[in-house]
Motif scaffolding. Structure first.
Motif, short mmCIF file in Angstrom:
data_model
loop_
_atom_site.label_atom_id
_atom_site.label_comp_id
_atom_site.label_asym_id
_atom_site.label_seq_id
_atom_site.Cartn_x
_atom_site.Cartn_y
_atom_site.Cartn_z
N GLN A 129 95.35 95.30 -72.89
CA GLN A 129 95.88 95.17 -74.25
C GLN A 129 96.95 96.24 -74.52
O GLN A 129 97.94 95.98 -75.19
CB GLN A 129 94.76 95.30 -75.30
CG GLN A 129 93.70 94.24 -75.20
CD GLN A 129 92.61 94.57 -74.18
OE1 GLN A 129 92.67 95.57 -73.46
NE2 GLN A 129 91.61 93.71 -74.10
N ASN A 132 100.07 95.13 -72.62
CA ASN A 132 100.70 93.99 -73.29
C ASN A 132 101.33 94.38 -74.62
O ASN A 132 102.32 93.77 -75.03
CB ASN A 132 99.69 92.86 -73.50
CG ASN A 132 99.63 91.94 -72.30
OD1 ASN A 132 100.60 91.80 -71.56
ND2 ASN A 132 98.48 91.32 -72.10
N SER A 133 100.80 95.38 -75.29
CA SER A 133 101.41 95.81 -76.55
C SER A 133 102.85 96.27 -76.33
O SER A 133 103.71 96.07 -77.18
CB SER A 133 100.59 96.91 -77.22
OG SER A 133 100.71 98.14 -76.51
N LEU A 135 104.74 95.33 -73.41
CA LEU A 135 105.49 94.23 -72.81
C LEU A 135 105.87 93.16 -73.83
O LEU A 135 106.96 92.59 -73.74
CB LEU A 135 104.69 93.62 -71.67
CG LEU A 135 104.45 94.52 -70.47
CD1 LEU A 135 103.60 93.81 -69.42
CD2 LEU A 135 105.76 94.99 -69.86
N GLN A 136 105.01 92.91 -74.81
CA GLN A 136 105.32 91.90 -75.82
C GLN A 136 106.53 92.29 -76.65
O GLN A 136 107.25 91.42 -77.14
CB GLN A 136 104.10 91.66 -76.70
CG GLN A 136 103.03 90.87 -75.97
CD GLN A 136 101.73 90.74 -76.76
OE1 GLN A 136 101.52 91.41 -77.76
NE2 GLN A 136 100.84 89.89 -76.28
N ARG A 137 106.78 93.57 -76.78
CA ARG A 137 107.96 94.00 -77.53
C ARG A 137 109.27 93.65 -76.83
O ARG A 137 110.31 93.65 -77.46
CB ARG A 137 107.89 95.51 -77.79
CG ARG A 137 106.77 95.87 -78.74
CD ARG A 137 106.81 97.31 -79.13
NE ARG A 137 108.01 97.62 -79.90
CZ ARG A 137 108.34 98.84 -80.30
NH1 ARG A 137 107.55 99.86 -79.99
NH2 ARG A 137 109.43 99.06 -80.97
N ILE A 140 107.60 89.86 -72.90
CA ILE A 140 106.82 89.57 -71.69
C ILE A 140 105.34 89.70 -72.01
O ILE A 140 104.95 90.55 -72.80
CB ILE A 140 107.17 90.56 -70.56
CG1 ILE A 140 108.67 90.48 -70.23
CG2 ILE A 140 106.34 90.30 -69.32
CD1 ILE A 140 109.13 91.57 -69.30
N LYS A 141 104.51 88.87 -71.38
CA LYS A 141 103.07 89.02 -71.50
C LYS A 141 102.49 89.02 -70.10
O LYS A 141 102.83 88.19 -69.27
CB LYS A 141 102.46 87.90 -72.33
CG LYS A 141 100.98 88.08 -72.54
CD LYS A 141 100.40 87.02 -73.44
CE LYS A 141 98.92 87.29 -73.63
NZ LYS A 141 98.29 86.23 -74.37
#
Length: 142
Positions: A129, A132-133, A135-137, A140-141
């Motif tokens: 998590q 991903n916090s 990468l999502q910015r 990307i996930k």
């Protein structure tokens, strides 16, 4: 050869974006515990000459020396990370620092591997998590 051409294309794209503003410095993050000195890094060997040719100044940052708290991010156009492994010293702190990089609206270039899956010092796995916090910015996930 295809990999080198792709690297050049991506870096040239960054250069065209950057020439609309005044910032010309790129922070090249590397890990001396895995790559030795900066002259042996992939950034230096495969990317820096393209960036220099386009008028950008590449400044190396050894993440093994600690998370940079005294760097003035406002002076930079981008942060370039090119790692070959999945471990990084102070991996969680590095993720937090990359969030600050994105908060400052810098470009974040991650080539090959983000390298924050395991803290190199403690051997502790970083929660997905948390990864991903970040990468999502950048869309990307994992």
């Amino acid at each position: 050869m295809k990999r080198l051409i792709l690297i050049q294309f991506i870096l040239l794209s960054l250069c065209f974006i950057c020439h609309s503003g005044e910032k010309r410095k790129v922070l090249a993050v590397y890990n001396s515990l895995h790559e030795g000195n900066y002259e042996n890094t992939n950034i230096h060997l495969h990317a820096e000459y393209v960036l220099n040719y386009m008028g950008l100044i590449v400044e190396p940052l050894d993440i093994a020396s600690g998370i940079p708290e005294n760097i003035h991010l406002d002076e930079y156009l981008a942060v370039f990370c090119w790692f070959e492994n999945i471990e990084l010293p102070q991996a969680e702190a590095f993720i937090n620092w990359l969030h600050r990089v994105l908060d400052k609206k810098l470009k974040l270039i991650i080539w090959n591997n983000i390298s924050v899956f395991i803290d190199q010092n403690t051997k502790k796995e970083i929660p997905i998590q948390k990864i991903n916090s970040l990468l999502q910015r950048i869309g990307i996930k994992f």
